[in-house]
Design an enzyme around this catalytic site. Structure first.
Site, PDB file in Angstrom:
ATOM      1  N   ASP A 167      23.979  -4.124 -30.566  1.00  0.00           N
ATOM      2  CA  ASP A 167      24.416  -2.977 -31.353  1.00  0.00           C
ATOM      3  C   ASP A 167      23.152  -2.169 -31.681  1.00  0.00           C
ATOM      4  O   ASP A 167      22.030  -2.650 -31.493  1.00  0.00           O
ATOM      5  CB  ASP A 167      25.159  -3.423 -32.620  1.00  0.00           C
ATOM      6  CG  ASP A 167      26.047  -2.306 -33.161  1.00  0.00           C
ATOM      7  OD1 ASP A 167      25.779  -1.120 -32.855  1.00  0.00           O
ATOM      8  OD2 ASP A 167      27.009  -2.605 -33.890  1.00  0.00           O
TER       9      ASP A 167
HETATM   10  C1  BGC Z   1      28.123   0.580 -34.453  1.00  0.00           C
HETATM   11  C2  BGC Z   1      28.557   0.460 -33.014  1.00  0.00           C
HETATM   12  C3  BGC Z   1      28.326   1.761 -32.305  1.00  0.00           C
HETATM   13  C4  BGC Z   1      26.841   2.073 -32.374  1.00  0.00           C
HETATM   14  C5  BGC Z   1      26.458   3.365 -31.679  1.00  0.00           C
HETATM   15  C6  BGC Z   1      26.715   1.124 -34.569  1.00  0.00           C
HETATM   16  O1  BGC Z   1      26.457   1.561 -35.862  1.00  0.00           O
HETATM   17  O2  BGC Z   1      28.222  -0.657 -35.093  1.00  0.00           O
HETATM   18  O3  BGC Z   1      29.901   0.081 -32.965  1.00  0.00           O
HETATM   19  O4  BGC Z   1      28.779   1.711 -30.999  1.00  0.00           O
HETATM   20  O5  BGC Z   1      26.475   2.213 -33.729  1.00  0.00           O
HETATM   21  O6  BGC Z   1      26.881   4.469 -32.396  1.00  0.00           O
END
Ligand code: BGC
Length: 931
Positions: free
Chosen positions: A705
């Site tokens: 993530d």
């Molecule tokens: C989230 C993800 C997301 C990523 C990119 C993170 O804050 O947990 O689900 O895909 O950001 O935006």
């Protein structure tokens, strides 16, 4: 029509259909619904005019062309006469009580203040109108769990008062819930509400979908993807939800209806799978199965016994023998939504269920077969129906003990804890606890024993990735050319909004550095997310119904066809992988991201996940199943350790991912921010290698993530701890500013010390390159793009700029233009445009200083356009109040006047200064002519 062509009208209609099929009618007395032609309709609730298209955070940031809310759709409908006087009352109140939009990520309120209403106003409307619709809205999201409080999980006193008064004066009152996840429902009976329907958050077509159900263009056919209990305290996970450091998964596999149907039937208000229609159905079924057959075959007949056309969901549950393992009273094994049946019409549904789907995992060895999926001896009973509670026994078969699949121990807990287990006598299930089996094998033993063989380094032999694509060279030969440094660089994705890929997207990865480009490695592109494509520079995209809504459709084909449109939209925008769907289990109704996720049930989650991936993959792009695994609360998500048994992991929390990999051929996975059983998911070998690749045959990439942490056992998670991720099989770190900066993490040092081998780096690269080889990025690299596809490519749509009121800023003689403390208060989607008066020719940079009180996972992108051309995006993160400066090249400047546009992709930041400054002189094309 070419396969790439995106038929917007068909997209719209399919989304609308999905919204409609996700609507769950909970109660419908007094013939409240459907609305009849000519009905005079009173619409109550301030949220009628403020439809929530999705939840909050990365999963909701889609720049849409339009959003049709419920009121918009009602207003546009011919057959409905709206109470204009009442609408005006709300309109005035809305004008004097503007929405509280919060100040960014994690701070948007769950609800908006409701208008208090007096009895006389309601009574007057009841005199004039036939039916009342009360619209209640809720939101929650990333970094923002729901709370068991008024305004979030509970209705506020003002909302209750409104519902009570309207239900008292109108015989036909329907409450519509525009919410991301289930909420408390005790008010339905307490306030004597005749009709209630969950309409969820339906994306840009939400209102139209709801309208088609309200007007009986189609009967509601959505079913609850979660159990609604009497109190939040009834959910067995509530006791261990919301902690800062640790959540014990004491309920084990008894999540949702698996718990309620076994131990607490009387605590259920609305069971899993429940949802009414305007018509009625009858179901009958037969089973053919025996001990030796690898499948159980069930045939069912569904008949429409009512007066409206409608669809029904045949749901099949199994009751297994308790055996030594202990089992829930019911488990969903299969489901199918019928086509629309006319009154009196019947249809047949055939289920072919592999025995693996009804096997259970023995993590303790109590059956004599530790770490195996087994079928314990006894009678397997099958129940068919339209919800878990009312499903009827249709037959059973006797099974001898059998091992279905012998596996190995993975991700077992190290911390001792007690987990639930039934003790059964007759039909009575007593809730008991037993010790959860603990880990018996070192976290790194198998990783050490299975380190990949090293391919001898050859240096550059002139092989490019296209040669591997065309079969002229092997992947090994290609990999042999890459130095350890190149391989390390390849591990890092850049973003957000990297200029190397589609503007405004989440990450670029692959061939970003000069060296890697030299080998013909393309740049791949990923972006959010589960409710439509997110492009932070303002590019418009289609906004889809949320995950819960799609889960409630129980319609796998429909969801697949909807996601196929999104697959084409991805390709059109040159995006290789969407960062979605979200497949975490609704362990507790309070999780803020439940709106992105599908259900409390892993089979429903997995079948939907697989359908979404199949759809997204229709023209070569794909999706990323996330968050692998155990992201079941938002609070403290970087740190909170989930303590769960291997059985719960395998049967509940991993199952949806497993089905999506096996049946959907998912080839991109995102790990979570936090730890499970003491090790951060991004760094766990069992998870990323043994389960995913060895057991499920996954052939793709695993990414972290965004700015996630890695960890080594017994040490806290750390963003720089990345060698452990590579060793574990997490192939990509998302995201960094500069892929080539070797000082940013521990990888080079780990390689130099021998802790991380060349073989491991090569294996890591193999996954990334293998993924790219199957992605559109590779076709672009090789210039193998058809004219049809090029014709379909996206155009970046700019917002409307009011050129008349633009302020011009002058630069000084040095060429520096400064805007100090501009009084901008940017909200998501806002932009600021100003003109320049620059007197010195040259190359210019833009430097922005900003601060934000949000935490560092908040994503705050600013897209910078110069003369209407997107030059790039400066992605800030929350800074807990500290000022941060970011800069980039903006343009060559030959003439004084230009237009600069700053587009704010998220709320929550304060701009301290903007500076555009001269960097170096340039030779302008007309300099020679002047001379
Ligand atoms: C989230 C993800 C997301 C990523 C990119 C993170 O804050 O947990 O689900 O895909 O950001 O935006």
């Amino acid at each position: 029509m070419s396969e790439f062509q995106l038929d917007q009208e068909a997209y719209r209609q399919t989304a609308c259909q999905a919204v409609a099929e996700g609507c769950v009618l909970i109660k419908n007395e007094n013939k409240t619904l459907p609305l009849q032609k000519g009905d005079r309709v009173a619409v109550f609730g301030r949220m009628a005019a403020n439809y929530y298209k999705s939840g909050l955070g990365s999963g909701g940031l889609v720049n849409t062309r339009y959003v049709t809310g419920i009121l918009d759709a009602l207003m546009a409908s011919d057959g409905i006469r709206l109470d204009k006087k009442l609408l005006k009352i709300y309109e005035d109140w809305n004008a004097s009580h503007p929405l509280d939009k919060g100040h960014g990520w994690g701070t948007v309120p769950w609800n908006q203040e409701e208008m208090p209403i007096d009895e006389a106003t309601v009574a007057e409307a009841a005199e004039a109108d036939d039916v009342a619709l009360v619209i209640i809205g809720r939101t929650a999201g990333e970094d923002q769990d729901n709370a068991a409080k008024e305004g979030s999980y509970l209705l506020t006193a003002t909302e209750r008062d409104l519902i009570r008064k309207v239900s008292k004066h109108f015989t036909r009152t329907a409450v519509l819930l525009n919410v991301g996840n289930i909420i408390d429902m005790n008010w339905v009976e307490e306030d004597k509400v005749p009709a209630v329907m969950y309409v969820w958050q339906g994306g840009q077509e939400g209102g139209n979908g709801v309208l088609s159900v309200l007007t009986a263009e189609q009967s509601p056919s959505g079913k609850l993807s979660d159990t609604i209990a009497k109190s939040i305290q009834d959910y067995p996970s509530t006791a261990n939800f919301g902690n800062q450091y640790e959540n014990i998964y004491a309920e084990d596999i008894y999540v949702g209806y698996r718990y309620f149907e076994t131990f607490a039937k009387d605590r259920v208000l609305y069971p899993f799978g429940f949802g009414l229609s305007y018509t009625t159905f009858k179901m009958a079924g037969q089973i053919a199965g025996d001990s030796d057959s690898p499948f159980v075959n069930i045939s069912a007949t569904v008949t429409n016994t009512g007066e409206y056309e409608g669809k029904e969901v045949a749901q099949l549950y199994v009751k297994k023998p308790q055996g030594a393992l202990g089992q829930p009273a019911r488990e969903l094994v299969a489901f199918e939504k019928t086509r629309a049946l006319l009154p009196g019409e019947s249809t047949k549904v055939i289920f072919t269920i592999p025995k693996y789907a009804i096997a259970s995992f023995d993590d303790s060895g109590v059956t004599g077969h530790k770490n195996a999926y087994v079928l314990e001896e006894g009678s397997y009973e099958f129940y068919l129906g339209s919800d878990v509670r009312s499903a009827q026994l249709i037959g059973s078969f006797r099974q001898e003990f059998a091992v279905v699949s012998q596996l190995e121990e993975i991700y077992a807990p190290v911390k001792p804890f007690k987990r639930m287990k039934p003790s059964v006598s007759g039909n009575y299930y007593e809730l008991k606890y037993e010790d959860a089996p603990l880990r018996t094998i070192g976290a790194y033993e198998r990783m050490e024993a299975n380190k990949p063989q090293e391919i001898a380094y050859t240096g550059d032999r002139g092989i490019v990735l296209a040669d591997v694509y065309h079969g002229k060279a092997t992947m090994d030969e290609f990999l042999a050319q890459l130095s350890a440094e190149d391989l390390i660089v390849l591990f890092r994705g850049e973003g957000m909004s990297s200029p190397k890929v589609t503007p405004g997207t989440g990450s670029a990865f692959g061939g970003l550095s000069e060296n890697l480009r030299h080998f013909g490695i393309p740049a791949g592109c990923t972006t959010d997310g589960p409710s439509g494509i997110r492009m932070d520079c303002g590019t418009k995209a289609f906004s889809l119904p949320n995950g819960t809504s799609l889960g409630c459709t129980f319609n796998v084909e429909l969801v697949e066809s909807l996601y196929a449109f999104e697959g084409k939209e991805l390709r059109k925008n040159r995006i290789d992988a969407l960062l979605g769907p979200g497949l975490n289990i609704h362990r507790n109704p309070l999780c803020g991201r439940n709106f992105e996720y599908i259900s409390e049930d892993p089979v429903l989650t997995g079948k939907m996940g697989a359908a979404m991936i199949r759809g997204l993959s229709c023209v070569g792009s794909t999706g990323t199943i996330k968050h692998f695994m155990g992201n079941n609360q938002e609070y403290s998500r970087n740190d909170v350790n989930g303590v769960m048994s291997q059985r719960a992991a395998r049967e509940i929390y991993l199952k949806g991912f497993e089905i999506s990999v096996r049946e959907g051929k998912a080839r991109s996975v995102m790990t979570t921010y936090g730890p499970v059983n003491g090790i951060w998911t991004s760094s766990h070998y069992d998870l990323n290698t043994i389960v995913l690749r060895k057991e499920w045959g996954f052939d793709g990439i695993v990414m972290t993530d965004w700015w996630a942490r890695g960890s080594i056992e017994n040490q806290p998670g750390d963003r720089k701890c990345r060698a452990a991720m590579i060793a574990a099989g997490n192939n990509l770190y998302m995201v960094v500013d500069d892929q080539t900066d070797m000082k940013q993490d521990d990888i080079l040092a780990a390689y130099q010390s021998g802790e991380l081998t060349l073989g491991q780096l090569q294996e890591n690269a193999r996954s990334i390159l293998g993924f790219l080889l199957k992605s559109p990025a590779m076709l672009y690299e090789m210039n193998e793009i058809s004219q049809e596809e090029l014709d379909e490519r996206a155009i970046v749509e700019e917002g409307d700029i009011d050129f008349e009121n633009i302020i011009t800023y002058d630069s000084d003689e040095e060429g520096t233009l400064r805007i100090e403390n501009p009084d901008w208060n940017p909200q998501q989607g806002d932009f600021e445009v100003f003109a320049t008066n620059i007197q010195r020719k040259g190359m210019y940079n833009i430097r922005i200083t900003a601060h934000s009180d949000l935490n560092d996972l908040a994503q705050l992108p600013i897209s910078v356009s110069f003369d209407n051309q997107l030059r790039g995006i400066l992605t800030f993160q929350g800074s807990n109040g500290a000022k941060v400066t970011k800069e980039m090249e903006i343009s060559e400047v030959f003439a004084p006047t230009h237009y600069v546009k700053l587009y704010f992709g998220a709320s929550g930041m304060v701009i301290d200064s903007v500076e555009i400054y001269w960097v170096h002189s340039i030779k302008a094309p007309f300099d020679d002519m002047e001379a």
